[in-house]
Design a protein around this motif. Structure first.
Motif, PDB file in Angstrom:
ATOM      1  N   VAL A  11       0.913  -1.304   0.082  1.00  0.00           N
ATOM      2  CA  VAL A  11      -0.001  -0.016  -0.066  1.00  0.00           C
ATOM      3  C   VAL A  11       0.921   1.365  -0.135  1.00  0.00           C
ATOM      4  O   VAL A  11       0.799   2.016  -0.686  1.00  0.00           O
ATOM      5  N   ARG A  12       1.924   1.072   0.684  1.00  0.00           N
ATOM      6  CA  ARG A  12       2.703   2.377   1.013  1.00  0.00           C
ATOM      7  C   ARG A  12       3.306   2.571  -0.548  1.00  0.00           C
ATOM      8  O   ARG A  12       3.499   3.803  -1.070  1.00  0.00           O
ATOM      9  N   GLY A  13       3.968   1.562  -1.266  1.00  0.00           N
ATOM     10  CA  GLY A  13       4.686   1.536  -2.343  1.00  0.00           C
ATOM     11  C   GLY A  13       3.486   2.144  -3.418  1.00  0.00           C
ATOM     12  O   GLY A  13       3.735   2.901  -4.314  1.00  0.00           O
ATOM     13  N   GLN A  14       2.243   1.697  -3.394  1.00  0.00           N
ATOM     14  CA  GLN A  14       1.197   2.187  -4.182  1.00  0.00           C
ATOM     15  C   GLN A  14       1.036   3.557  -4.236  1.00  0.00           C
ATOM     16  O   GLN A  14       0.873   4.722  -5.188  1.00  0.00           O
ATOM     17  N   ILE A  15       0.898   4.174  -2.903  1.00  0.00           N
ATOM     18  CA  ILE A  15       0.925   5.589  -2.643  1.00  0.00           C
ATOM     19  C   ILE A  15       2.066   6.413  -3.248  1.00  0.00           C
ATOM     20  O   ILE A  15       1.861   7.292  -3.959  1.00  0.00           O
ATOM     21  N   LEU A  16       3.134   6.002  -2.993  1.00  0.00           N
ATOM     22  CA  LEU A  16       4.268   6.627  -3.493  1.00  0.00           C
ATOM     23  C   LEU A  16       4.326   6.604  -5.120  1.00  0.00           C
ATOM     24  O   LEU A  16       4.525   7.597  -5.573  1.00  0.00           O
ATOM     25  N   ALA A  17       4.194   5.650  -5.728  1.00  0.00           N
ATOM     26  CA  ALA A  17       4.084   5.540  -7.235  1.00  0.00           C
ATOM     27  C   ALA A  17       2.994   6.426  -7.934  1.00  0.00           C
ATOM     28  O   ALA A  17       3.200   6.884  -8.727  1.00  0.00           O
ATOM     29  N   THR A  18       1.721   6.390  -7.051  1.00  0.00           N
ATOM     30  CA  THR A  18       0.747   7.141  -7.429  1.00  0.00           C
ATOM     31  C   THR A  18       1.200   8.641  -7.300  1.00  0.00           C
ATOM     32  O   THR A  18       1.081   9.646  -8.285  1.00  0.00           O
ATOM     33  N   ALA A  19       1.532   8.986  -6.199  1.00  0.00           N
ATOM     34  CA  ALA A  19       1.969  10.362  -5.875  1.00  0.00           C
ATOM     35  C   ALA A  19       3.016  10.925  -6.664  1.00  0.00           C
ATOM     36  O   ALA A  19       2.792  11.979  -7.256  1.00  0.00           O
ATOM     37  N   GLU A  20       4.199  10.065  -7.176  1.00  0.00           N
ATOM     38  CA  GLU A  20       5.118  10.453  -8.007  1.00  0.00           C
ATOM     39  C   GLU A  20       4.554  10.822  -9.435  1.00  0.00           C
ATOM     40  O   GLU A  20       4.781  12.117 -10.022  1.00  0.00           O
ATOM     41  N   ARG A  21       3.729  10.049  -9.697  1.00  0.00           N
ATOM     42  CA  ARG A  21       3.023  10.123 -11.088  1.00  0.00           C
ATOM     43  C   ARG A  21       2.237  11.516 -11.233  1.00  0.00           C
ATOM     44  O   ARG A  21       2.484  12.190 -12.063  1.00  0.00           O
ATOM     45  N   PRO A  44      -8.498   9.927   2.134  1.00  0.00           N
ATOM     46  CA  PRO A  44      -7.189  10.574   2.548  1.00  0.00           C
ATOM     47  C   PRO A  44      -6.642  10.309   3.936  1.00  0.00           C
ATOM     48  O   PRO A  44      -5.562  10.146   4.184  1.00  0.00           O
ATOM     49  N   ALA A  45      -7.525   9.704   4.873  1.00  0.00           N
ATOM     50  CA  ALA A  45      -7.338   9.218   6.089  1.00  0.00           C
ATOM     51  C   ALA A  45      -6.426   8.059   6.137  1.00  0.00           C
ATOM     52  O   ALA A  45      -5.640   8.002   6.672  1.00  0.00           O
ATOM     53  N   ASN A  46      -6.758   7.337   5.155  1.00  0.00           N
ATOM     54  CA  ASN A  46      -5.725   5.988   4.924  1.00  0.00           C
ATOM     55  C   ASN A  46      -4.568   6.550   4.438  1.00  0.00           C
ATOM     56  O   ASN A  46      -3.354   5.805   4.803  1.00  0.00           O
ATOM     57  N   ILE A  47      -4.270   7.482   3.419  1.00  0.00           N
ATOM     58  CA  ILE A  47      -2.880   7.886   3.197  1.00  0.00           C
ATOM     59  C   ILE A  47      -2.153   8.302   4.318  1.00  0.00           C
ATOM     60  O   ILE A  47      -1.086   8.329   4.795  1.00  0.00           O
ATOM     61  N   TYR A  48      -2.920   9.231   5.281  1.00  0.00           N
ATOM     62  CA  TYR A  48      -2.428   9.663   6.543  1.00  0.00           C
ATOM     63  C   TYR A  48      -1.833   8.547   7.425  1.00  0.00           C
ATOM     64  O   TYR A  48      -1.117   8.853   8.496  1.00  0.00           O
ATOM     65  N   ARG A  49      -2.303   7.357   7.363  1.00  0.00           N
ATOM     66  CA  ARG A  49      -1.970   6.254   8.183  1.00  0.00           C
ATOM     67  C   ARG A  49      -0.406   6.094   7.890  1.00  0.00           C
ATOM     68  O   ARG A  49       0.168   5.522   8.824  1.00  0.00           O
ATOM     69  N   PHE A  50      -0.008   6.119   6.589  1.00  0.00           N
ATOM     70  CA  PHE A  50       1.181   5.891   5.983  1.00  0.00           C
ATOM     71  C   PHE A  50       2.139   7.292   6.091  1.00  0.00           C
ATOM     72  O   PHE A  50       3.360   6.924   6.259  1.00  0.00           O
ATOM     73  N   PHE A  51       1.693   8.145   5.849  1.00  0.00           N
ATOM     74  CA  PHE A  51       2.452   9.239   5.693  1.00  0.00           C
ATOM     75  C   PHE A  51       1.726  10.821   6.502  1.00  0.00           C
ATOM     76  O   PHE A  51       0.682  10.971   6.283  1.00  0.00           O
ATOM     77  N   GLU A  52       2.431  11.253   7.190  1.00  0.00           N
ATOM     78  CA  GLU A  52       1.895  12.365   7.818  1.00  0.00           C
ATOM     79  C   GLU A  52       1.503  13.552   7.298  1.00  0.00           C
ATOM     80  O   GLU A  52       0.641  14.376   7.726  1.00  0.00           O
ATOM     81  N   SER A  53       2.167  13.692   6.093  1.00  0.00           N
ATOM     82  CA  SER A  53       1.885  14.885   5.380  1.00  0.00           C
ATOM     83  C   SER A  53       2.056  14.627   3.878  1.00  0.00           C
ATOM     84  O   SER A  53       2.865  13.802   3.369  1.00  0.00           O
ATOM     85  N   LYS A  54       1.797  15.698   2.980  1.00  0.00           N
ATOM     86  CA  LYS A  54       2.173  15.616   1.530  1.00  0.00           C
ATOM     87  C   LYS A  54       3.932  15.668   1.499  1.00  0.00           C
ATOM     88  O   LYS A  54       4.320  14.950   0.499  1.00  0.00           O
ATOM     89  N   ALA A  55       4.391  16.529   2.511  1.00  0.00           N
ATOM     90  CA  ALA A  55       5.925  16.625   2.338  1.00  0.00           C
ATOM     91  C   ALA A  55       6.495  15.361   2.712  1.00  0.00           C
ATOM     92  O   ALA A  55       7.561  15.159   2.101  1.00  0.00           O
ATOM     93  N   ALA A  56       5.998  14.360   3.692  1.00  0.00           N
ATOM     94  CA  ALA A  56       6.489  13.432   4.049  1.00  0.00           C
ATOM     95  C   ALA A  56       6.522  12.461   2.717  1.00  0.00           C
ATOM     96  O   ALA A  56       7.194  11.729   2.579  1.00  0.00           O
ATOM     97  N   ILE A  57       5.402  12.380   1.922  1.00  0.00           N
ATOM     98  CA  ILE A  57       5.244  11.693   0.735  1.00  0.00           C
ATOM     99  C   ILE A  57       6.463  11.913  -0.151  1.00  0.00           C
ATOM    100  O   ILE A  57       7.054  11.157  -0.765  1.00  0.00           O
ATOM    101  N   ASN A  58       6.565  13.438  -0.309  1.00  0.00           N
ATOM    102  CA  ASN A  58       7.805  13.752  -1.129  1.00  0.00           C
ATOM    103  C   ASN A  58       9.087  13.457  -0.823  1.00  0.00           C
ATOM    104  O   ASN A  58       9.990  13.003  -1.565  1.00  0.00           O
ATOM    105  N   GLU A  59       9.325  13.311   0.659  1.00  0.00           N
ATOM    106  CA  GLU A  59      10.638  12.921   1.325  1.00  0.00           C
ATOM    107  C   GLU A  59      11.005  11.497   0.929  1.00  0.00           C
ATOM    108  O   GLU A  59      11.930  11.148   0.443  1.00  0.00           O
ATOM    109  N   ALA A  60       9.897  10.786   0.922  1.00  0.00           N
ATOM    110  CA  ALA A  60       9.870   9.152   0.706  1.00  0.00           C
ATOM    111  C   ALA A  60      10.468   9.061  -0.910  1.00  0.00           C
ATOM    112  O   ALA A  60      11.031   8.302  -1.174  1.00  0.00           O
ATOM    113  N   ILE A  61       9.776   9.762  -1.735  1.00  0.00           N
ATOM    114  CA  ILE A  61       9.858   9.675  -3.080  1.00  0.00           C
ATOM    115  C   ILE A  61      11.174  10.307  -3.354  1.00  0.00           C
ATOM    116  O   ILE A  61      12.058   9.452  -4.092  1.00  0.00           O
TER     117      ILE A  61
END
Length: 197
Positions: A11-21, A44-61
């Motif tokens: 799920v985390r990988g799916q979120i990152l791949a989607t966010a990067e796209r 969106p609540a499910n996204i926040y289970r894995f990443f605390e913010s949009k910035a955290a998603i970007n950091e992981a990417i």
């Protein structure tokens, strides 16, 4: 894609791949967590289970991208060739990777530049790992007698500082857009000559 049957890492990988796209398509600023959630068919609540913010998603990417750079660097250093050849190739490979990512893909440039502006720990960790890779290569060259004996701390710092502009997103974008790698090749040759003494 439904995430109910996926594991947490999937799920985390799916979120990152989607966010990067989406970041690549729309830009970081225009993409919201709600957009990412909608594309992943989750809340969106499910996204926040894995990443605390949009910035955290970007950091992981950004971390994934930087890990790719490190793997390329490690592969070059592991080659069975003289240290001088590997150092030249290391600088050129890292510069080529940076040019491809930061000149041809402006959205990736935006992501990495944002990470550097916000001084994320992922950037500091990446710099430490690259410095360690370069240090190991120089130490190997000194030990084999290919490079002149020198203070390893001093030499490693100088070499890494000389290589940095060729990999830094902002400098690559501003200085090397039309250079066709000429300066990177010249710097590699200069560093080898300096190390040989």
């Amino acid at each position: 894609m439904r995430s109910a049957s996926l594991t947490q890492p999937e799920v985390r990988g799916q979120i990152l791949a989607t966010a990067e796209r989406l970041f690549r398509a729309w830009g970081y600023a225009k993409t919201t967590v709600a957009d990412i959630a909608r594309e992943c068919e989750m809340s969106p609540a499910n996204i926040y289970r894995f990443f605390e913010s949009k910035a955290a998603i970007n950091e992981a990417i950004t971390e994934v991208l930087l890990t790719e750079v490190e793997q390329k660097a490690e592969a070059v250093v592991a080659e069975q060739r003289p240290a001088a050849d590997r150092l030249r190739k290391l600088l050129l490979e890292m510069h080529t990777f940076s040019c491809e990512r930061f000149l041809k893909d402006t959205e990736v440039h935006e992501l990495c530049a944002k990470a550097m502006r916000e001084q994320w720990g992922v950037i500091d960790a990446h710099i430490r790992r690259i410095r360690s890779i370069v240090r190991g290569l120089i130490a190997e060259g000194i030990k084999s007698g290919e490079f002149a004996k020198a203070d390893l701390d001093f030499v490693e710092t100088c070499v890494n500082n000389a290589m940095l502009p060729f990999c830094h997103p902002q400098i690559v974008a501003e200085q090397f857009a039309k250079d066709h790698k000429r300066q990177a090749v010249a710097m590699g040759e200069f560093l080898v000559r300096a190390l040989k003494g």
